[in-house]
Design a protein around this motif. Structure first.
Motif, PDB file in Angstrom:
ATOM      1  N   ALA A 109       0.844  -1.210   0.000  1.00  0.00           N
ATOM      2  CA  ALA A 109       0.000   0.000   0.000  1.00  0.00           C
ATOM      3  C   ALA A 109       0.873   1.252   0.000  1.00  0.00           C
ATOM      4  CB  ALA A 109      -0.937  -0.019   1.212  1.00  0.00           C
ATOM      5  N   ALA A 110       1.971   1.215   0.757  1.00  0.00           N
ATOM      6  CA  ALA A 110       2.864   2.387   0.811  1.00  0.00           C
ATOM      7  C   ALA A 110       3.506   2.618  -0.553  1.00  0.00           C
ATOM      8  CB  ALA A 110       3.939   2.176   1.878  1.00  0.00           C
ATOM      9  N   ILE A 111       3.873   1.532  -1.229  1.00  0.00           N
ATOM     10  CA  ILE A 111       4.475   1.676  -2.570  1.00  0.00           C
ATOM     11  C   ILE A 111       3.435   2.240  -3.541  1.00  0.00           C
ATOM     12  CG2 ILE A 111       5.393   0.348  -4.534  1.00  0.00           C
ATOM     13  CD1 ILE A 111       6.785  -1.462  -2.400  1.00  0.00           C
ATOM     14  N   GLU A 112       2.198   1.781  -3.430  1.00  0.00           N
ATOM     15  CA  GLU A 112       1.152   2.324  -4.320  1.00  0.00           C
ATOM     16  C   GLU A 112       0.991   3.826  -4.102  1.00  0.00           C
ATOM     17  OE1 GLU A 112      -1.525  -1.448  -5.645  1.00  0.00           O
ATOM     18  OE2 GLU A 112      -2.394  -0.137  -4.137  1.00  0.00           O
ATOM     19  N   ARG A 113       1.122   4.265  -2.842  1.00  0.00           N
ATOM     20  CA  ARG A 113       0.972   5.702  -2.556  1.00  0.00           C
ATOM     21  C   ARG A 113       2.119   6.522  -3.164  1.00  0.00           C
ATOM     22  NH1 ARG A 113      -0.817   3.792   2.486  1.00  0.00           N
ATOM     23  NH2 ARG A 113       1.221   4.117   3.419  1.00  0.00           N
ATOM     24  N   LEU A 114       3.239   5.874  -3.514  1.00  0.00           N
ATOM     25  CA  LEU A 114       4.351   6.604  -4.136  1.00  0.00           C
ATOM     26  C   LEU A 114       4.002   7.049  -5.554  1.00  0.00           C
ATOM     27  CD1 LEU A 114       7.292   4.227  -3.095  1.00  0.00           C
ATOM     28  CD2 LEU A 114       6.832   6.512  -2.149  1.00  0.00           C
ATOM     29  N   GLY A 115       2.985   6.416  -6.133  1.00  0.00           N
ATOM     30  CA  GLY A 115       2.532   6.810  -7.469  1.00  0.00           C
ATOM     31  C   GLY A 115       3.460   6.292  -8.556  1.00  0.00           C
ATOM     32  N   VAL A 116       3.436   6.981  -9.693  1.00  0.00           N
ATOM     33  CA  VAL A 116       4.205   6.524 -10.852  1.00  0.00           C
ATOM     34  C   VAL A 116       5.696   6.773 -10.602  1.00  0.00           C
ATOM     35  CG1 VAL A 116       4.522   6.814 -13.329  1.00  0.00           C
ATOM     36  CG2 VAL A 116       2.242   7.045 -12.328  1.00  0.00           C
ATOM     37  N   GLY A 117       6.498   5.740 -10.859  1.00  0.00           N
ATOM     38  CA  GLY A 117       7.931   5.842 -10.559  1.00  0.00           C
ATOM     39  C   GLY A 117       8.668   6.805 -11.463  1.00  0.00           C
ATOM     40  N   GLU A 118       8.278   6.874 -12.730  1.00  0.00           N
ATOM     41  CA  GLU A 118       8.910   7.766 -13.714  1.00  0.00           C
ATOM     42  C   GLU A 118      10.429   7.673 -13.659  1.00  0.00           C
ATOM     43  OE1 GLU A 118       6.970  11.397 -12.565  1.00  0.00           O
ATOM     44  OE2 GLU A 118       5.561  11.253 -14.247  1.00  0.00           O
ATOM     45  N   GLY A 119      10.941   6.454 -13.574  1.00  0.00           N
ATOM     46  CA  GLY A 119      12.391   6.259 -13.616  1.00  0.00           C
ATOM     47  C   GLY A 119      13.108   6.498 -12.299  1.00  0.00           C
ATOM     48  N   ARG A 120      12.361   6.836 -11.229  1.00  0.00           N
ATOM     49  CA  ARG A 120      13.032   6.973  -9.924  1.00  0.00           C
ATOM     50  C   ARG A 120      13.565   5.607  -9.487  1.00  0.00           C
ATOM     51  NH1 ARG A 120       8.731   9.345  -5.916  1.00  0.00           N
ATOM     52  NH2 ARG A 120       7.238   8.543  -7.436  1.00  0.00           N
ATOM     53  N   THR A 121      14.589   5.618  -8.661  1.00  0.00           N
ATOM     54  CA  THR A 121      15.180   4.361  -8.193  1.00  0.00           C
ATOM     55  C   THR A 121      14.613   3.980  -6.827  1.00  0.00           C
ATOM     56  OG1 THR A 121      17.018   5.599  -7.230  1.00  0.00           O
ATOM     57  CG2 THR A 121      17.341   4.696  -9.441  1.00  0.00           C
ATOM     58  N   LEU A 122      14.449   2.695  -6.616  1.00  0.00           N
ATOM     59  CA  LEU A 122      13.923   2.183  -5.334  1.00  0.00           C
ATOM     60  C   LEU A 122      14.769   0.986  -4.910  1.00  0.00           C
ATOM     61  CD1 LEU A 122      10.264   1.736  -4.225  1.00  0.00           C
ATOM     62  CD2 LEU A 122      11.786  -0.252  -4.123  1.00  0.00           C
ATOM     63  N   PHE A 123      15.106   0.948  -3.641  1.00  0.00           N
ATOM     64  CA  PHE A 123      15.915  -0.139  -3.076  1.00  0.00           C
ATOM     65  C   PHE A 123      15.035  -0.930  -2.110  1.00  0.00           C
ATOM     66  CE2 PHE A 123      19.587  -1.126   0.044  1.00  0.00           C
ATOM     67  CZ  PHE A 123      19.918  -2.290  -0.630  1.00  0.00           C
TER      68      PHE A 123
END
Ligand SMILES: C[S@@+](CC[C@H](N)C(=O)[O-])C[C@H]1O[C@@H](n2cnc3c(N)ncnc32)[C@H](O)[C@@H]1O
Length: 260
Positions: A109-123
């Protein structure tokens, strides 16, 4: 050799038994449902050592312990996890992350709230089956995941391919401390978002390394915390950030830690 504790239980007991399994340091949990027995589920919990399996089984009515070949015991079971992009299909194998645990749900749910990644990096710290990495990649993040369990890394890699995000994801068998080398840190400005669903002891041991791998203004999504006391311990471990959003499911808590 590894060991499986097999438990047939009602759906309503699944969360508490899975939680107890994590606290008992299991190597992974997988559940198998039988359409002919609605409302009940067989939970299989892996352990590296027989005494730990025996101790865990002793606390659960009807639990049995059996020797297992970790390469075969649940590999053919595919879990389906709902996500805004569509169903995620996950081979669970011996890894943690069939999607049904409260901590995974809070993190999704928290990841969904981040919205569209648009190339951002996530670890993704402690990637397990790769469930969180795959969800983030489906949203357009470029994802790196790590886990100290080599089986989890192999399963995450296969799951990313299965869900058509293999090119946006990479997984490595390491802890954050092993990755936070001076050479890597000097070359990188840090990840745009970090998600860590793991035990409080791991947060405390790895918080410094996780923070150093994170861009200075980026959020760290911290979950796997059980109860208010563990939330306080986590906030204290990630000392330079404050809890900007806290969500919970039963006793389980997730906090988004942001730079002040
Ligand atoms: C609770 S599971 C989370 C799995 C998955 N991310 C999810 O949300 O369902 C925690 C994972 O952390 C891994 N782990 C434990 N200690 C670790 C460490 N020091 N560094 C990296 N991963 C670790 C475990 O092997 C396990 O796969």
């Amino acid at each position: 050799m590894s060991w499986i504790v097999r438990v047939l239980t009602e759906d309503s007991n699944l969360d508490s038994i899975t939680t107890a399994a994590i606290m008992a340091d299991c190597t992974g949990c997988a559940e198998v449902t039988d359409p002919a027995a609605p409302g009940s589920v067989t939970l299989m919990v892996g352990f590296d050592r027989r005494p730990e399996a025996d101790d865990f089984a002793a606390g659960i009515d009807g639990a049995t312990v059996e020797a297992a070949d970790p390469s075969s015991w649940t590999r053919n079971e595919i879990a389906e996890v709902a996500h805004s992009s569509g169903i995620l299909e996950l081979e669970v194998g011996t890894a943690f992350g069939h999607g049904g645990h409260a901590t995974t749900g809070l993190a999704l749910a928290a990841i969904e709230r981040l919205g569209v990644g648009e190339g951002r990096t996530l670890f993704d710290v402690g990637c397990g089956t790769g469930v969180l990495s795959i969800a983030a990649a489906r949203q357009g993040f470029i994802v790196s995941g790590c886990d100290i369990d080599p089986d989890a890394v192999a399963i995450s890699t296969r799951n990313a391919d299965r869900n058509a995000v293999g090119e946006q994801t990479s997984f490595v068998c390491a802890s954050p401390s092993q990755l936070a080398t001076p050479a890597w840190l000097m070359r990188s400005t840090g990840f745009d978002v970090v998600v860590a669903n793991t035990l409080i002891g791991v947060h405390e041991a790895e918080a410094h390394a996780i923070s150093s791998l994170t861009a200075s203004t980026a959020p760290i999504v911290v979950t796997g915390l059980q109860g208010q006391h563990q939330l306080e311990r986590a906030v204290s471990a990630y000392e330079s950030r404050i809890a900007s959003k806290v969500t919970s499911d039963g006793d389980w808590i997730l906090a988004v830690l942001s730079a002040p």
